[in-house]
Motif scaffolding. Structure first.
Motif, short mmCIF file in Angstrom:
data_model
loop_
_atom_site.label_atom_id
_atom_site.label_comp_id
_atom_site.label_asym_id
_atom_site.label_seq_id
_atom_site.Cartn_x
_atom_site.Cartn_y
_atom_site.Cartn_z
N PRO A 34 79.67 -141.69 0.42
CA PRO A 34 80.69 -141.84 -0.62
C PRO A 34 80.79 -143.29 -1.08
CG PRO A 34 81.69 -141.46 1.53
CD PRO A 34 80.23 -141.24 1.70
N SER A 35 81.01 -143.48 -2.36
CA SER A 35 81.20 -144.84 -2.88
C SER A 35 82.52 -145.39 -2.35
CB SER A 35 81.22 -144.80 -4.41
OG SER A 35 81.46 -146.09 -4.92
N PRO A 36 82.52 -146.65 -1.93
CA PRO A 36 83.75 -147.23 -1.38
C PRO A 36 84.94 -147.18 -2.33
CG PRO A 36 81.90 -148.64 -0.88
CD PRO A 36 81.39 -147.58 -1.82
N ASP A 37 84.69 -147.12 -3.63
CA ASP A 37 85.82 -147.05 -4.57
C ASP A 37 86.31 -145.62 -4.76
OD1 ASP A 37 83.83 -145.94 -6.12
OD2 ASP A 37 84.05 -147.35 -7.79
N GLY A 38 85.74 -144.69 -3.98
CA GLY A 38 86.22 -143.32 -4.02
C GLY A 38 85.66 -142.51 -5.18
N LYS A 39 84.81 -143.12 -5.99
CA LYS A 39 84.26 -142.39 -7.14
C LYS A 39 82.77 -142.17 -6.95
CE LYS A 39 87.63 -144.72 -10.05
NZ LYS A 39 87.82 -145.98 -10.79
N GLY A 40 82.40 -140.91 -6.80
CA GLY A 40 80.99 -140.58 -6.71
C GLY A 40 80.39 -140.99 -5.37
N VAL A 41 79.06 -140.89 -5.32
CA VAL A 41 78.35 -141.25 -4.09
C VAL A 41 77.38 -142.39 -4.40
CG1 VAL A 41 78.58 -138.95 -3.12
CG2 VAL A 41 76.56 -139.52 -4.52
N TYR A 80 80.69 -149.36 -9.49
CA TYR A 80 80.55 -149.99 -8.18
C TYR A 80 79.08 -150.27 -7.86
CZ TYR A 80 80.55 -150.91 -3.22
OH TYR A 80 80.35 -151.50 -2.01
N ALA A 81 78.82 -151.50 -7.40
CA ALA A 81 77.48 -151.87 -6.93
C ALA A 81 77.64 -152.95 -5.87
CB ALA A 81 76.64 -152.39 -8.08
N ALA A 82 76.78 -152.95 -4.92
CA ALA A 82 76.86 -153.95 -3.85
C ALA A 82 75.53 -154.05 -3.13
CB ALA A 82 77.96 -153.59 -2.85
N ASN A 83 75.30 -155.22 -2.57
CA ASN A 83 74.25 -155.34 -1.58
C ASN A 83 74.61 -154.47 -0.40
OD1 ASN A 83 72.49 -157.14 -2.69
ND2 ASN A 83 73.52 -158.95 -1.87
N VAL A 84 73.61 -153.93 0.28
CA VAL A 84 73.94 -153.10 1.43
C VAL A 84 74.75 -153.88 2.47
CG1 VAL A 84 72.16 -151.34 1.26
CG2 VAL A 84 71.64 -153.50 2.39
N GLU A 85 74.51 -155.20 2.56
CA GLU A 85 75.28 -156.01 3.51
C GLU A 85 76.77 -155.96 3.21
OE1 GLU A 85 72.51 -156.82 2.02
OE2 GLU A 85 71.49 -158.52 2.94
N ALA A 86 77.10 -155.75 1.96
CA ALA A 86 78.50 -155.88 1.56
C ALA A 86 79.21 -154.55 1.34
CB ALA A 86 78.58 -156.73 0.29
N VAL A 87 78.49 -153.43 1.54
CA VAL A 87 79.14 -152.13 1.36
C VAL A 87 80.20 -151.93 2.44
CG1 VAL A 87 78.77 -149.63 1.53
CG2 VAL A 87 77.14 -151.05 0.26
N THR A 88 81.36 -151.45 2.03
CA THR A 88 82.40 -151.14 3.03
C THR A 88 82.49 -149.63 3.17
OG1 THR A 88 84.04 -151.24 1.28
CG2 THR A 88 83.77 -153.21 2.62
N THR A 89 82.49 -149.19 4.40
CA THR A 89 82.55 -147.76 4.67
C THR A 89 84.00 -147.31 4.69
OG1 THR A 89 80.57 -147.98 6.01
CG2 THR A 89 81.90 -145.98 6.35
N PRO A 90 84.36 -146.32 3.85
CA PRO A 90 85.76 -145.87 3.88
C PRO A 90 86.07 -145.20 5.23
CG PRO A 90 84.51 -144.86 2.06
CD PRO A 90 83.53 -145.54 2.92
#
Lengths: 581, 581
Positions: B407-414, B231-241
């Motif tokens: 937390p990573s939005p995909d639920g794996k790691g931070v 998982y990688a994203a621009n901060v603009e595109a990170v979704t918070t679980p």
């Protein structure tokens, strides 16, 4: 490689574009090679870009072969180097200028002499580094007053420009010859009909210079060529052969005649033919003295008198080239008033030489030639004024107009006029740019050696149009093999599925054999496809049509129009043999 | 092909250029790949141009492989198409503008959406013509305020830009995926370490958009990536679980407290921790309500309240991206005066909802979460205000700052923060440009179908720098095989004639075997040559030195530093095996 016309980004046009006057422009647009975006600005569509790249490849290979090294400069250039050579000013409105957000001045590079010189100066310092030749294939810009003829004279265009850097004049001469030989190979490989003409240097300053002109009736450049030999030259560079000198002993004395009502050469000739002198005169027997003034920038105007046979006019382009870098202008009334010895219409060598006006004559005015000319009095002329006896000019100047039928300078045949498209220019620049930037090498003795440069250009995008000008017929383009957008154009002539299958199979085999294939797999009618194939101009057309049922396909040569039927299982070998010549 | 360093136009530098801050800039200049001509304007010297061309070739091959067709537009473009899309104005000072001799306005193209759309409109008319994808590899211009890092952010640079044209959204999605796959192949072939991040679209308008970022500490772009997944994203595109909702029944009632002297979250938390409530609070238990105003161009400002945990700030870039195309601004004193129910420092959901202020909350504010927040009275806060019982927001907005350790939005790691260089951007443009130019296809039913576009860019010249950023060490550049200016660097280490002979022979054999060879045949010392070989960065170095007398040469891997001695008559096979991996 197979390119399928069913998906190719190409729409051919049945009508000529409204703004197109020359065949290359009409056909390159109609056949979908280029599209106009702005005055003198064109897009290259897929087929056009392939032709452009093919030409670039040939140019690159031959430049590499003579050891020139490819580099690439920006097109957006700072003003300063061009100010150092004064070209920022000299180019006048012919370059695009702009400012960046901070107000700094830039130009879009028309040629890159300054940058090449500065770059070599930046890298090289010792005589051991030299010689070197560098080139680039690059987009260039000129703000042409009248962009014309599609990509023939655009405002944004692709050029190959190279520069040689040598320690000595001999080195420059060798670099020049290497480029000359490379250019001959390039234009031969591109299948061009061209001439190499001696040229004057124009605004670039320097000495030896030749132009490569593609022979084309729509060319902007005129030149002359011999009917009997390879001789060709710009009119500026034609040298007039001097006739042999004649003895002066025993020739008639010069005689001044009152010649009323002879305002023109014709009336003057008629006057003397009716004067009972027992001889027949022609305009070529009269000596016309044309007065101009010249100056090198920064100094005063000086008079220059030009004596030439009365049947010739001074060719202004030849005159400008002959006096360069001085400029030249006609005399005005004030000039005549300031020099009252100039009797307008009757100026003769006598007054000119007596008043120390620089007096140069046409090469045909040799010792022992006798002339009818002005007698420096109103309505008086002199007959039998003998060069070398009655007057001795300060030298010769070869600026009379060149005419069809003039003897070729190489003694073979006579000159005829022709038109061409400048496709290459090679030029011994000398030290102009090295002087501007103090481009020196440290010599073996520790002393600086000023570098001497050559400049060599090829109009790469213009070549696409020049080739099209030379190689087309009423039905479309006819590309030479080395530049064609494909090796073979496979036309599936009919909607039957077996035909498409047969076409695909042959295209696949041809492609596997290393040829690039344009496959017309569209649903269009055979008539439309044949017309498009002729328009697009791939040199070999393979028609898969009704004959396929009996195992035959047709191979057509686009240039000659010759068609042969060949068995389908021999078609690939046949096309390969044709395509590889 | 053999390139001899004795005549190569190359001078390496021992010192870093004064204006260079990042390794790629320093090394590309020191190793003689590029030279600065103007701010953000660089020349490509022979080795640099080879690397650039190698990258172009890989890009071209992969674009051709997905059926994109290469064309080429002018760089000098008329104003009109850019006025039609308003970009002539929107670009502000970021483009170069100029006038021609007739005063007509032009720009140097920064991207070519307009031209591509107009060109397709000019050629295509039927739905049968679509889909089509076109690309160009072209010199582009931007008047960057701060050109930096050499060719990493220049004002004249080479880009591949392509555009897809489809009849349907599904077609666009497929074209987008094809480009995405091609980009993955390209960056893999170039040996890059990169991430694909979801991106917002910026000024180009549209929807789905991803960026390819070369991972590099000197990159201008920040992004976050997971410690445990791709998982990688621009901060603009990170979704918070969102955490799971909690029951509201049986929870404590909300209680308003007088909270004097609690001007900050910290003092507020401290206050309640000392208030004898028997619970420990942290900043994450407080609900901070941030007021901004937004408007879409042409309409009035509207209030927007954002509720987020008190340990987080609103990230302005994320906020701008979230409300786009609306613009956003902070409230000023006049705004507070106009809305007296906003009690600064004590704003709570109650007053917001009662006064119909649009109220959006962070995704962590789910049903059943209890908050300490403002009580809409001076020096009063409320505890145990329960979402879904005491207040119901209008929706969520994901604009809180993203922090390392989230937390990573995909639920794996931070998540951890990283920096990258934007090397590619793929983007579902949609119909913005088709709308501007009425780009329609005639549908099967005779009705027009508006075309939808995708836009796909690769920074070709920037890639040279991005690769150099990723692939170097203290001693110089280390090129991946597919982009290296040569396959093997043969170093003749010594002045003995037999060494030069041996080197020439090996170079000849390697060249005959199809490798491109850089041959150091200079008279320099072995030390100078070794240093230059490390600096120049050809992946395999073949040293012809003293060992040759006993039949041995040394093969060195530039990246690992590993050296092996091989018998001279096995050297060519050895190098071939290494070079062909």
């Amino acid at each position: 490689m197979i390119t399928r016309m069913s998906s190719l980004f190409l729409r051919t046009l049945r009508e000529d574009p409204a703004d197109a006057e020359v065949p290359s422009h009409k056909l390159l647009v109609r056949a979908g090679y280029v599209r106009r975006v702005a005055p003198g600005g064109y897009s290259w569509l897929p087929l056009g870009l392939r032709v452009l790249r093919n030409i670039e490849r040939v140019v690159r290979e031959e430049m590499d072969a003579i050891g020139a090294q490819e580099i690439q400069f920006p097109a957006l250039l700072p003003k300063e180097p061009y100010e150092a050579t004064n070209r920022w000013t000299e180019y006048g409105p012919n370059i695009f200028r702009l400012k960046d957000r901070k107000g700094a001045d830039y130009l879009l590079g028309p040629t890159h002499e300054e940058l090449f010189a500065l770059t070599v100066k930046g890298e090289y310092s010792s005589y051991k580094d030299y010689p070197v030749a560098l080139y680039q294939i690059q987009t260039k810009y000129r703000d042409e007053a009248r962009p014309r003829a599609g990509i023939l004279r655009g405002r944004e265009f692709v050029m190959k420009d190279s520069y040689s850097f040598d320690l000595t004049d001999e080195g420059l001469a060798e670099a020049y010859q290497r480029h000359r030989a490379a250019y001959i190979k390039i234009f031969d490989r591109l299948g061009m009909d061209y001439v190499i003409v001696s040229a004057t240097s124009g605004a670039m300053g320097g000495s030896a210079s030749e132009e490569f002109l593609a022979v084309a009736p729509n060319g902007e450049d005129t030149f002359v060529r011999s009917t009997e030999s390879d001789y060709a030259a710009n009119v500026e560079a034609v040298t007039t052969p001097a006739p042999p000198a004649q003895p002066v002993e025993g020739r008639p004395e010069a005689q001044v005649h009152s010649t009323p009502a002879t305002p023109t050469i014709d009336t003057l000739v008629e006057f003397f033919n009716n004067a009972g002198l027992g001889r027949e005169f022609t305009a070529a027997d009269t000596l016309k003295n044309v007065l101009v003034k010249t100056r090198v920038p920064g100094s005063d105007w000086e008079l220059l008198a030009i004596g030439l046979p009365g049947d010739r006019e001074v060719d202004l382009k030849r005159l400008e080239a002959a006096v360069e870098p001085a400029e030249v202008a006609m005399l005005d009334e004030a000039d005549f008033k300031a020099h009252p010895f100039l009797v307008k219409g009757y100026i003769g060598p006598g007054a000119l030489l007596a008043n120390e006006v620089r007096y140069l004559v046409d090469p045909r005015v040799v010792e022992g030639t006798a002339w009818v000319t002005g007698a420096d009095q109103h309505e008086h002329h002199v007959v039998d004024l003998l060069c070398g006896r009655d007057f001795t000019p300060d030298g010769t100047i070869d600026v009379a107009e060149v005419r069809e039928g003039d003897p070729s300078p190489d003694g073979k045949g006579v000159l005829v006029a022709a038109r061409g498209i400048e496709i290459g220019h090679i030029f011994q620049l000398g030290r102009k740019y090295a002087d501007a930037f103090s481009l020196d090498a440290l010599g073996p003795d520790g002393k600086p050696v000023r570098i001497t440069m050559g400049s060599y250009g090829i109009g790469v995008s213009r070549l696409v149009a020049a080739i099209a000008e030379q190689s087309h017929d009423d039905r479309g383009l006819i590309w030479p093999r080395n530049v064609a957008p494909a090796d073979v154009h496979v036309v599936v002539a009919g909607k039957d599925a077996t035909l498409l299958e047969g076409g695909e199979k042959l295209a696949g085999e041809l492609s596997s054999a290393g040829l690039s294939v344009l496959l017309d797999d569209r649903k269009a009618s055979p008539g439309v496809k044949f017309a498009d194939a002729e328009l697009v101009g791939v040199p070999t057309i393979l028609v898969v049509g009704r004959g396929l049922a009996s195992g035959l396909v047709e191979v057509k040569d686009r240039r000659s129009g010759e068609r042969v039927e060949v068995p389908v299982d021999e078609a690939v070998q046949h096309v390969l043999a044709v395509a590889r010549g």
